[in-house]
Motif scaffolding. Structure first.
Motif, short mmCIF file in Angstrom:
data_model
loop_
_atom_site.label_atom_id
_atom_site.label_comp_id
_atom_site.label_asym_id
_atom_site.label_seq_id
_atom_site.Cartn_x
_atom_site.Cartn_y
_atom_site.Cartn_z
N ALA A 97 -5.70 72.25 71.57
CA ALA A 97 -4.84 71.65 72.57
C ALA A 97 -3.39 71.97 72.26
N ALA A 98 -2.58 71.96 73.30
CA ALA A 98 -1.14 72.16 73.18
C ALA A 98 -0.43 70.91 73.66
N ALA A 99 0.62 70.53 72.95
CA ALA A 99 1.36 69.33 73.32
C ALA A 99 2.81 69.46 72.91
N PHE A 100 3.67 68.81 73.66
CA PHE A 100 5.08 68.70 73.30
C PHE A 100 5.23 67.41 72.50
N ALA A 101 4.94 67.50 71.21
CA ALA A 101 4.89 66.34 70.34
C ALA A 101 4.99 66.77 68.89
N THR A 102 5.28 65.80 68.01
CA THR A 102 5.22 66.09 66.59
C THR A 102 3.77 66.26 66.17
N VAL A 103 3.56 66.92 65.05
CA VAL A 103 2.18 67.18 64.63
C VAL A 103 1.47 65.89 64.26
N GLN A 104 2.17 64.94 63.65
CA GLN A 104 1.53 63.69 63.29
C GLN A 104 1.13 62.92 64.54
N SER A 105 2.05 62.82 65.51
CA SER A 105 1.73 62.12 66.74
C SER A 105 0.58 62.80 67.47
N MET A 106 0.60 64.11 67.49
CA MET A 106 -0.43 64.84 68.20
C MET A 106 -1.81 64.56 67.60
N CYS A 107 -1.92 64.65 66.30
CA CYS A 107 -3.22 64.47 65.66
C CYS A 107 -3.66 63.01 65.66
N VAL A 108 -2.77 62.11 65.30
CA VAL A 108 -3.14 60.71 65.17
C VAL A 108 -3.39 60.07 66.53
N GLN A 109 -2.54 60.36 67.49
CA GLN A 109 -2.67 59.78 68.83
C GLN A 109 -3.51 60.63 69.78
N ARG A 110 -3.98 61.77 69.31
CA ARG A 110 -4.85 62.65 70.10
C ARG A 110 -4.17 63.09 71.39
N LEU A 111 -2.98 63.60 71.25
CA LEU A 111 -2.18 64.02 72.39
C LEU A 111 -2.43 65.48 72.73
N GLY A 112 -2.55 65.74 74.01
CA GLY A 112 -2.69 67.10 74.48
C GLY A 112 -2.23 67.22 75.92
N ASP A 113 -1.38 68.19 76.19
CA ASP A 113 -0.97 68.49 77.56
C ASP A 113 -1.89 69.53 78.20
N VAL A 114 -2.41 70.44 77.39
CA VAL A 114 -3.33 71.48 77.82
C VAL A 114 -4.47 71.53 76.82
N TRP A 115 -5.69 71.63 77.32
CA TRP A 115 -6.88 71.65 76.48
C TRP A 115 -7.73 72.88 76.76
N GLY A 116 -8.36 73.39 75.71
CA GLY A 116 -9.35 74.43 75.89
C GLY A 116 -10.70 73.85 76.25
N GLN A 117 -11.68 74.72 76.41
CA GLN A 117 -13.00 74.29 76.86
C GLN A 117 -13.90 73.82 75.74
N GLY A 118 -13.56 74.13 74.51
CA GLY A 118 -14.33 73.71 73.35
C GLY A 118 -15.30 74.76 72.86
N THR A 119 -15.61 74.69 71.56
CA THR A 119 -16.61 75.55 70.95
C THR A 119 -17.44 74.72 69.98
N GLN A 120 -18.74 74.91 70.00
CA GLN A 120 -19.66 74.08 69.21
C GLN A 120 -19.72 74.56 67.77
N VAL A 121 -19.58 73.62 66.85
CA VAL A 121 -19.78 73.87 65.42
C VAL A 121 -20.91 72.97 64.95
#
Length: 125
Positions: A97-121
């Motif tokens: 995901a892409a976001a206009f945010a700090t890295v801590q806020s992005m990861c902890v608050q799960r912020l995303g402005d644009v998301w990909g479709q995902g890949t299974q692991v």
């Protein structure tokens, strides 16, 4: 308009490694922090690892610290997640995901402005 596409997922044994890739298209890639997230069925989406616009800062979830490494190549519009020492509990769909945010806020608050479709692991013996 920014678009993200993940690749590199698959089936690996516990202790194995995978490298996920996130390919971005659009002219504003360098304006965004980028994060890797994961979600397993029935579980809340989790911020795994996030990286700042010029890779000066990163943030890793405690569950992956020391095992996963995020990196980006702005010239190629690419972000990577190197995953080592994989565990069954790492099994999930992984999203970038892409976001206009700090890295801590992005990861902890799960912020995303644009998301990909995902890949299974899947990590299983």
């Amino acid at each position: 308009q920014l678009q993200l596409v993940e690749s590199g997922g698959g089936l690996v044994q516990p202790g194995g490694s995978l490298r996920l890739s996130c390919a971005a298209s659009g002219s504003t890639f360098e304006d965004y922090a980028i994060g890797w997230f994961r979600q397993a069925p029935g579980k809340e989406r989790e911020g795994v690892s996030c990286i700042s616009t010029r890779a000066y800062n990163t943030y890793d979830a405690d569950s992956v610290k020391g095992r996963f490494t995020i990196s980006r190549d702005n010239a190629k519009n690419m972000v990577y997640l190197q995953m080592n020492s994989l565990r069954p509990e790492d099994t999930a769909v992984y999203y970038c995901a892409a976001a206009f945010a700090t890295v801590q806020s992005m990861c902890v608050q799960r912020l995303g402005d644009v998301w990909g479709q995902g890949t299974q692991v899947t990590v299983s013996s």
